[in-house]
Design a protein around this motif. Structure first.
Motif, PDB file in Angstrom:
ATOM      1  N   GLN A 231       0.809  -1.221   0.000  1.00 56.68           N
ATOM      2  CA  GLN A 231       0.000   0.000   0.000  1.00 56.68           C
ATOM      3  C   GLN A 231       0.844   1.275   0.000  1.00 56.68           C
ATOM      4  O   GLN A 231       0.407   2.308  -0.489  1.00 56.68           O
ATOM      5  N   GLU A 232       2.043   1.203   0.576  1.00 53.59           N
ATOM      6  CA  GLU A 232       2.868   2.398   0.754  1.00 53.59           C
ATOM      7  C   GLU A 232       4.261   2.174   0.173  1.00 53.59           C
ATOM      8  O   GLU A 232       5.176   1.720   0.867  1.00 53.59           O
ATOM      9  N   PRO A 233       4.482   2.497  -1.083  1.00 50.59           N
ATOM     10  CA  PRO A 233       5.793   2.270  -1.712  1.00 50.59           C
ATOM     11  C   PRO A 233       6.934   2.981  -0.988  1.00 50.59           C
ATOM     12  O   PRO A 233       8.041   2.447  -0.908  1.00 50.59           O
ATOM     13  N   PHE A 234       6.680   4.177  -0.433  1.00 47.09           N
ATOM     14  CA  PHE A 234       7.768   4.869   0.249  1.00 47.09           C
ATOM     15  C   PHE A 234       8.166   4.145   1.530  1.00 47.09           C
ATOM     16  O   PHE A 234       9.353   4.112   1.893  1.00 47.09           O
ATOM     17  N   ALA A 235       7.206   3.563   2.241  1.00 48.42           N
ATOM     18  CA  ALA A 235       7.532   2.797   3.447  1.00 48.42           C
ATOM     19  C   ALA A 235       8.441   1.627   3.096  1.00 48.42           C
ATOM     20  O   ALA A 235       9.385   1.312   3.826  1.00 48.42           O
ATOM     21  N   ARG A 236       8.162   0.988   1.967  1.00 51.31           N
ATOM     22  CA  ARG A 236       9.015  -0.120   1.517  1.00 51.31           C
ATOM     23  C   ARG A 236      10.410   0.399   1.180  1.00 51.31           C
ATOM     24  O   ARG A 236      11.421  -0.212   1.558  1.00 51.31           O
ATOM     25  N   ARG A 237      10.490   1.526   0.498  1.00 46.50           N
ATOM     26  CA  ARG A 237      11.784   2.117   0.142  1.00 46.50           C
ATOM     27  C   ARG A 237      12.566   2.483   1.404  1.00 46.50           C
ATOM     28  O   ARG A 237      13.772   2.200   1.517  1.00 46.50           O
ATOM     29  N   TYR A 238      11.889   3.095   2.359  1.00 44.25           N
ATOM     30  CA  TYR A 238      12.517   3.514   3.605  1.00 44.25           C
ATOM     31  C   TYR A 238      13.120   2.323   4.341  1.00 44.25           C
ATOM     32  O   TYR A 238      14.280   2.353   4.766  1.00 44.25           O
ATOM     33  N   MET A 239      12.352   1.253   4.480  1.00 45.50           N
ATOM     34  CA  MET A 239      12.816   0.075   5.217  1.00 45.50           C
ATOM     35  C   MET A 239      13.960  -0.618   4.487  1.00 45.50           C
ATOM     36  O   MET A 239      14.895  -1.122   5.113  1.00 45.50           O
ATOM     37  N   ALA A 240      13.909  -0.645   3.175  1.00 48.78           N
ATOM     38  CA  ALA A 240      15.009  -1.243   2.409  1.00 48.78           C
ATOM     39  C   ALA A 240      16.294  -0.450   2.591  1.00 48.78           C
ATOM     40  O   ALA A 240      17.379  -1.019   2.766  1.00 48.78           O
ATOM     41  N   ASP A 241      16.186   0.868   2.580  1.00 47.02           N
ATOM     42  CA  ASP A 241      17.364   1.714   2.698  1.00 47.02           C
ATOM     43  C   ASP A 241      18.044   1.571   4.060  1.00 47.02           C
ATOM     44  O   ASP A 241      19.275   1.655   4.153  1.00 47.02           O
ATOM     45  N   ILE A 242      17.261   1.368   5.125  1.00 47.13           N
ATOM     46  CA  ILE A 242      17.872   1.265   6.452  1.00 47.13           C
ATOM     47  C   ILE A 242      18.134  -0.187   6.849  1.00 47.13           C
ATOM     48  O   ILE A 242      18.584  -0.456   7.963  1.00 47.13           O
ATOM     49  N   GLY A 243      17.870  -1.125   5.935  1.00 46.89           N
ATOM     50  CA  GLY A 243      18.236  -2.512   6.172  1.00 46.89           C
ATOM     51  C   GLY A 243      17.281  -3.299   7.037  1.00 46.89           C
ATOM     52  O   GLY A 243      17.686  -4.257   7.694  1.00 46.89           O
ATOM     53  N   HIS A 244      16.002  -2.951   7.023  1.00 51.60           N
ATOM     54  CA  HIS A 244      15.002  -3.721   7.766  1.00 51.60           C
ATOM     55  C   HIS A 244      14.430  -4.795   6.834  1.00 51.60           C
ATOM     56  O   HIS A 244      13.454  -4.578   6.138  1.00 51.60           O
ATOM     57  N   TYR A 245      15.070  -5.950   6.888  1.00 49.17           N
ATOM     58  CA  TYR A 245      14.699  -7.040   5.991  1.00 49.17           C
ATOM     59  C   TYR A 245      13.921  -8.145   6.704  1.00 49.17           C
ATOM     60  O   TYR A 245      13.825  -9.260   6.208  1.00 49.17           O
ATOM     61  N   GLU A 246      13.366  -7.848   7.872  1.00 53.61           N
ATOM     62  CA  GLU A 246      12.760  -8.901   8.679  1.00 53.61           C
ATOM     63  C   GLU A 246      11.442  -9.420   8.113  1.00 53.61           C
ATOM     64  O   GLU A 246      11.138 -10.611   8.220  1.00 53.61           O
ATOM     65  N   PHE A 247      10.630  -8.528   7.534  1.00 55.59           N
ATOM     66  CA  PHE A 247       9.248  -8.900   7.202  1.00 55.59           C
ATOM     67  C   PHE A 247       8.848  -8.423   5.801  1.00 55.59           C
ATOM     68  O   PHE A 247       9.531  -7.640   5.156  1.00 55.59           O
ATOM     69  N   GLY A 248       7.674  -8.886   5.414  1.00 56.41           N
ATOM     70  CA  GLY A 248       7.013  -8.368   4.229  1.00 56.41           C
ATOM     71  C   GLY A 248       7.733  -8.690   2.940  1.00 56.41           C
ATOM     72  O   GLY A 248       8.464  -9.676   2.818  1.00 56.41           O
ATOM     73  N   ALA A 249       7.544  -7.810   1.964  1.00 59.20           N
ATOM     74  CA  ALA A 249       8.131  -8.025   0.645  1.00 59.20           C
ATOM     75  C   ALA A 249       9.650  -7.970   0.681  1.00 59.20           C
ATOM     76  O   ALA A 249      10.304  -8.443  -0.254  1.00 59.20           O
TER      77      ALA A 249
END
Length: 373
Positions: A231-249
């Motif tokens: 639903q929120e492409p920027f949230a996905r971008r934000y988490m990828a950039d800071i290395g939060h790979y725990e959940f989701g896509a």
């Protein structure tokens, strides 16, 4: 991270600049080191504390609790997006400093965060110096021999920058600054051997939960973040950039020994992060690895039962402070007040493979025995 969804257009442009231009963060960090060289020579950042575990184990709560003690200095959300140059960014962003309002984080667990809440963004540093450890299908383990001189020097200076930014000078003429870096980074369970080698005075605190409850919570958050990332492409971008790979896509499992064998199972359910067996197998592999590392270094790697710590309140926190060599002073009661009795069990064992449940109970017993010892 709910507040990131309200980032202004300027916020998002700055984020894309900071993480989209190769080498910009490292260049900014190098410039910062030169600008503040004289100041940083007066700073000491010894005996850091690293909080790590699988997510949903209470690491954020422990960070909030320990952050109440003045000796500790941690990253804060307002250090984004130039997390490698926090001193320069603090000065540049001071003119448009955002209010420290709280909002529930994206996990939907009732924990509220704001721009002044503590958070460790050091995964950005690990990724910058060890990009070869990160793959589309997962994240490799770090070994004690994986150290890099350039990275060690960078980390040592970075810890001093956080202390300089967050800890006021001592009263002895206002010259020296000292403090202890406080980190909460779940990814650090992949690099226990290297952290103890890189930081000789460091201690690592690893909470664990009852395995079935923990696995069920991991599954719920995975489903939650699948929806958020969609639903929120920027949230996905934000988490990828800071290395939060725990959940989701973005989910990338850490390659703990034995995880692949546990994931095979009797059917394909264990291979699917949309199933409870997947997360239970992941829990077993992760904490079997952690138990092995802790057994070889019990003074540096400290295990905590999340449920027992929450129930223990003040007494449990006093014990942890003693193990971390923290002078609680008059802050113990206020910090301990953040603990709440753990929620009653709600996971259903009927949804999990009995063999996995039995194996998880064995690993939990090993963890509990280490806590008692």
């Amino acid at each position: 991270m709910a507040f990131t969804l309200n980032y202004t257009l300027l916020d998002r442009c700055l984020h894309r600049l900071a993480f989209g231009v190769p080498g910009l963060q490292l260049t900014a960090a190098d410039l910062e080191s030169r600008l503040y060289a004289a100041e940083l020579r007066k700073v000491t950042a010894e005996h850091p504390v690293f909080i790590a575990s699988l997510p949903r184990a209470g690491t954020t709560l422990l960070l909030e609790v320990l952050h109440r003690f003045p000796v500790f200095a941690a990253h804060r959300y307002r250090d984004m997006p130039f997390v490698m140059a926090p001193m320069v960014w603090a000065r540049l962003s001071g003119a448009f400093r955002k209010r420290a309002e709280l909002a529930e984080r994206a996990h939907g667990d009732g924990m509220e965060i704001g721009f002044d809440s503590p958070e460790a963004f050091e995964e950005v540093l690990w990724h910058a110096f060890w990009p070869e450890k990160y793959h589309d299908g997962g994240i490799d383990l770090w070994r004690a021999g994986d150290g890099k001189d350039e990275a060690a020097a960078f980390f040592a200076e970075h810890l001093k920058k956080i202390v300089a930014l967050r800890r006021p000078p001592q009263e002895n003429g206002g010259e020296a600054q000292c403090g202890r870096y406080l980190s909460k980074n779940n990814g650090n369970i992949a690099r226990l051997d290297l952290i103890t080698a890189m930081f000789p005075g460091a201690k690592i605190v690893i909470p664990f939960r009852r395995p079935l409850e923990h696995a069920a919570s991991l599954l719920r958050q995975h489903e939650n973040f699948l929806a958020l990332h969609d639903q929120e492409p920027f949230a996905r971008r934000y988490m990828a950039d800071i290395g939060h790979y725990e959940f989701g896509a973005l989910h990338r499992p850490i390659a703990f020994p034995g995880r692949a064998e546990l994931a095979k199972g009797r059917d394909r359910q264990r291979l699917d992060p949309g199933g409870l067996d997947y997360w239970l197998a992941y829990w077993i592999a992760a904490f079997a690895h952690i138990a092995g590392r802790q057994a070889g270094n019990p003074e540096r790697i400290l295990l905590l039962s999340y449920e027992d710590t929450c129930a223990g309140g003040r007494a449990a926190l006093a014990d942890l402070c003693a193990r971390l060599d923290v002078d609680a002073g008059g802050k113990l009661d206020a910090a301990a007040a953040l603990f709440r009795a753990p929620s009653p069990p709600r996971a259903d064992a009927r949804g999990a493979d009995p063999a996995l449940v039995a194996r998880a109970m064995e690993v939990e017993a090993r963890l509990r025995a280490a806590v008692v010892a």
